[in-house]
Write an enzyme that holds these catalytic residues in place. Structure first.
Site, short mmCIF file in Angstrom:
data_model
loop_
_atom_site.label_atom_id
_atom_site.label_comp_id
_atom_site.label_asym_id
_atom_site.label_seq_id
_atom_site.Cartn_x
_atom_site.Cartn_y
_atom_site.Cartn_z
N TYR A 440 76.56 -21.97 20.42
CA TYR A 440 76.81 -20.68 19.74
C TYR A 440 75.77 -20.38 18.39
O TYR A 440 74.97 -21.33 18.17
CB TYR A 440 78.10 -20.56 18.98
CG TYR A 440 78.75 -21.71 17.96
CD1 TYR A 440 77.98 -22.55 17.41
CD2 TYR A 440 80.21 -21.67 17.79
CE1 TYR A 440 78.67 -23.49 16.54
CE2 TYR A 440 81.03 -22.63 17.07
CZ TYR A 440 80.09 -23.40 16.15
OH TYR A 440 80.53 -24.35 15.55
N GLU A 441 75.73 -19.46 17.84
CA GLU A 441 74.65 -18.94 17.03
C GLU A 441 73.39 -18.90 17.63
O GLU A 441 72.40 -19.19 16.90
CB GLU A 441 74.77 -19.55 15.71
CG GLU A 441 76.03 -19.53 14.80
CD GLU A 441 76.69 -17.99 14.68
OE1 GLU A 441 75.86 -17.01 14.72
OE2 GLU A 441 78.06 -17.88 14.70
N GLY A 442 73.22 -18.74 18.85
CA GLY A 442 72.00 -18.61 19.37
C GLY A 442 71.76 -20.02 20.21
O GLY A 442 71.46 -20.95 19.54
#
Length: 596
Positions: A440-442
Site C-alpha cells: 500500500y501507499e504505492g
C-alpha cells in the site's frame, strides 16, 4: 507470547549524539524539545507502547473488526479505551501546529515514537497515522474554515481521518477513477462512488471520521488532470461545531485480509454524500501527494518497526532455546544442549536484521530532520536542500525499508523453527502484518519507478549529486582515521557502484525506457544499501569518539561490531545489484506474454 521493549537508548543516541538535534534549536518547536523533554517523551511513549498497545496486538489480530447490519464497525476489545488514552495523552498532535491544538514539537520526535507504537501494535497505529496524513493535507490546502472545523478535533483524538483513493478498477492509475462530484448551489458537492481498501474507513474509536476523497467534478478533464479532493465527514457538522445528521457515506463491507486484522479496512460507499472542495478544482493530486508523502514515510517506519519487534523476539528465543552443540565446543556443559545463539548461522540471521534495523532507524531520523527543516526553516537554501533530500529518499525509504522489513520478519520467524509457524509465538503475525507495507501507499515496484523515472533526473539530478558529494566528503574528511578505514573502504566502493548505476541509467534508459523499468528495483535497493552504509559510518564515527573520550558503555562496542558486520556482510550486495541493472532489459522483455 511475544514481547516488545522500545529501543529508547538507540533513539537517544541518534538524536543526541549522531544528529545533534540541539543544533536545530533555531527552528520553531525545537527549543521546546530539550534533552530532558525528549527523555520524558521517549520514556512515556515506550511505556504506553509496551503496556497499553503491545498486549492488544495478538488479541486484536484474533478478534479483528466487525461490521454490523446497520453499517457500524466495531474494533477489537481494548482498542477504543487505548485510543482515548492516546488522544488524551497528546500523542496525535505531538508535532502538529500549536494554533490547531498541537504541541508543535519536531516531527523527528513524533516519527521516533511512531516506531514504538507500530512495533507494539501496527493495526492500532494506522488509525492515527492516516489521521495525521489527512491533517497534513488540510493544513496545506484547506481553507481557514476547514482547518478550524476539522483539525483541532482530529488532533485531540476525538475525530479521525482517512484517505480515499483506490477504487475497484483503479489502484495506482488514478486517472481511471469514477467517483463523481456534483456541485450544489451552496458551494458544496454531492459525492457518489465506491472506494476500496480504506484503512479506518469506519470504526468506533472516535465520534466522527473525516474522509478525504478524490473524485471527478462533472465536466472535468479526463485522466489525472480532472481529479479534485474533497473533505467528506461521516457526521455533518452544525454551525455551532456540534455533530449533525449522518452523511451519505457508509461501510459496505470489511476486507478479509492477510494481516493487520485490528484495523478496519473498508469498502466505502458514497451515495450523494455532502463534501467540500479542498484546494482548487482539478488540482486534487497536489493535495493528495501531501497525504501520500506523509503516509509513505510512515509506511517505511512500519517496515522498520515490524523488523525490530521480530528481531527482539527472535534474539530472546535464540538465547533460551537449547538445540545441538556449538561447532567450536560445548558452551553450556551443565545443560543437555547449547542455546542456539551459539550457532553461526543463527548469529548471521540476527546480526543481519539488527544491522538493518539500526541503520534504517538512523535513516528515518535523518530524513525526518530534513522534513522539519523543509517545513520550519526560514532559509530558502536550507529548505530547498531538505526538499531535495525528501523527494529523492522517500521512495528509497518506503521501498527498501518495507521490502527488507518483511524479509527480516520471515528470517526472525525462521529462528524459531517450527514454533515460528505456530500462532501463539507471535512470529507469524509479524510476517502477515509486515507484508502489506510493501503494497500500500504505492507498491514498491512503483516506488522504484518513481525513483528512477522522476526523482533521480529531477532538477538535472541535483538531489542525487548532492548526496554523492556528501558521502564522498565524509569519506575524505575521515579517511586518515585508522579506526574508520574498515568502514569507509566498503562505503566508498559501494558509492562507486551507485554512481556507475546512475551513469548507466543516464546513458541507456532515455532511448530505451524498458532498461529503467528492468533495473529500477535493483537501483532502489543499491541506493538503500549505500545510504544505510553512510548511516553506519556516521554512527561508528560517533561511537569511536565517545569510546576515545572514556565512555565505556557496552552499547558503543556493540555498535562498532554491528556496523562492521554491515560493511562486511551486507554492503557488498551493491555489486550484485549493479551487475543485474547493467544486464539491461533484453532478457526481461524477450518472452511473449503468452509464454508466462
Amino acid at each position: 507470547m511475544p514481547s516488545y521493549k522500545a529501543p529508547v537508548e538507540d533513539v537517544t543516541f541518534l538524536l543526541n549524539d549522531v544528529f545533534q538535534i540541539d543544533r536545530y534549536n533555531n527552528l520553531p518547536g525545537f527549543s521546546d524539545a530539550s534533552a530532558d523533554v525528549r527523555e520524558a517523551i521517549l520514556s512515556e511513549a515506550a511505556k504506553f507502547s509496551e503496556q497499553a498497545l503491545q498486549p492488544l496486538n495478538r488479541s486484536g489480530d484474533l478478534e479483528g473488526c466487525t461490521r454490523h447490519d446497520d453499517g457500524r464497525v466495531t474494533t477489537p476489545k481494548g482498542f477504543k479505551d487505548a485510543y482515548k488514552q492516546f488522544g488524551e495523552g497528546g500523542w496525535v498532535g505531538l508535532a502538529a501546529p500549536v494554533e490547531y491544538g498541537g504541541q508543535g514539537l519536531p516531527a523527528t520526535m513524533a516519527q521516533s515514537i511512531n516506531e514504538f507504537m507500530i512495533s507494539a501494535n501496527m493495526a492500532f497505529s494506522m488509525y492515527y497515522g492516516l489521521t495525521l496524513g489527512a491533517v497534513a493535507a488540510l493544513n496545506v490546502h484547506g481553507t481557514e474554515e476547514q482547518k478550524k472545523t476539522f483539525i483541532p478535533k482530529m488532533l485531540s483524538g476525538e475525530w479521525a481521518g482517512t484517505m480515499n483513493l483506490t477504487e475497484p478498477h483503479c489502484g495506482t492509475d488514478l486517472g481511471l477513477l469514477r467517483t463523481k462530484a456534483v456541485k450544489q448551489a451552496d458551494g458544496s458537492y454531492k459525492i457518489s462512488g465506491t472506494k476500496i481498501f480504506i484503512s479506518g474507513g469506519d470504526q468506533d474509536l472516535t465520534e466522527n471520521i473525516v474522509h478525504l476523497v478524490i473524485a471527478r467534478i462533472e465536466g472535468a478533464p479526463a485522466g489525472v488532470k480532472g481529479i479534485s479532493l474533497f473533505v467528506v465527514p461521516k457526521q455533518l457538522i452544525n454551525a455551532d461545531g456540534s455533530l449533525g445528521a449522518r452523511n451519505g457515506v457508509s461501510c459496505g463491507s470489511i476486507e478479509h485480509k492477510m494481516g493487520i486484522h485490528g484495523n478496519s479496512t473498508c469498502v466505502m460507499n458514497y451515495d450523494g454524500a455532502t463534501g467540500w472542495l479542498v484546494g482548487e478544482e482539478n488540482k486534487g493530486l497536489n493535495a493528495m501527494f501531501v497525504m501520500m508523502n506523509e503516509a509513505r514515510l510512515g509506511v517505511a517506519v512500519q517496515g522498520l518497526a515490524q523488523s525490530e519487534v521480530a528481531y527482539q523476539n527472535a534474539a530472546a528465543y535464540a538465547k533460551d532455546r537449547l538445540q545441538g552443540r556449538s561447532l567450536s565446543g560445548v558452551k553450556a556443559p551443565d545443560k543437555p544442549a547449547d542455546p542456539i545463539i551459539v550457532h553461526p548461522d543463527i548469529r548471521r540471521a540476527l546480526l543481519t536484521i539488527r544491522a538493518f534495523n539500526e541503520a534504517a532507524r538512523a535513516l528515518v531520523v535523518w530524513t525526518t530532520l530534513k522534513s522539519d527543516v523543509a517545513h520550519r526553516s526560514d532559509n530558502a537554501k536550507d529548505r530547498q536542500e531538505a526538499d531535495d533530500h525528501m523527494g529523492l529518499l522517500t521512495p528509497v525509504l518506503k521501498g527498501v525499508l518495507t521490502d527488507v522489513g518483511f524479509a527480516n520478519s520471515v528470517a526472525a520467524q525462521q529462528v524459531f523453527g517450527g514454533h515460528g509457524y505456530i500462532a501463539e509465538w507471535g512470529m507469524e503475525q509479524f510476517v502477515r502484518d509486515a507484508r502489506i507495507a510493501m503494497i500500500y501507499e504505492g507498491a514498491n515496484g512503483i516506488q522504484a519507478l518513481d525513483l528512477v523515472g522522476r526523482k533521480l533526473p529531477k532538477d538535472g539530478g541535483r538531489a542525487a549529486m548532492a548526496f554523492f558529494a556528501e558521502v564522498t566528503g565524509f569519506a575524505k574528511e575521515n579517511g586518515a582515521d585508522e579506526a574508520m578505514k574498515p568502514y569507509l573502504a566498503p562505503l566508498t566502493a559501494s558509492l562507486g557502484h551507485l554512481q556507475q548505476a546512475t551513469m548507466w541509467l543516464m546513458q541507456n534508459a532515455m532511448g530505451k525506457p524498458d532498461n529503467a523499468g528492468a533495473g529500477s528495483t535493483d537501483y532502489m535497493h543499491l541506493f538503500g544499501l549505500v545510504v544505510m552504509g553512510y548511516m553506519w559510518a556516521r554512527m561508528v564515527k560517533v561511537a569511536n569518539e565517545k569510546i576515545a573520550g572514556g565512555d565505556a558503555a557496552p552499547y558503543l562496542k556493540t555498535k562498532l561490531v554491528t556496523g562492521k558486520f554491515f560493511m562486511e556482510r551486507m554492503l557488498p550486495e551493491t555489486s550484485a545489484h549493479l551487475a543485474r541493472l547493467q544486464s539491461g532489459s533484453a532478457t526481461v522483455m524477450e518472452l511473449p506474454a503468452d509464454a508466462f
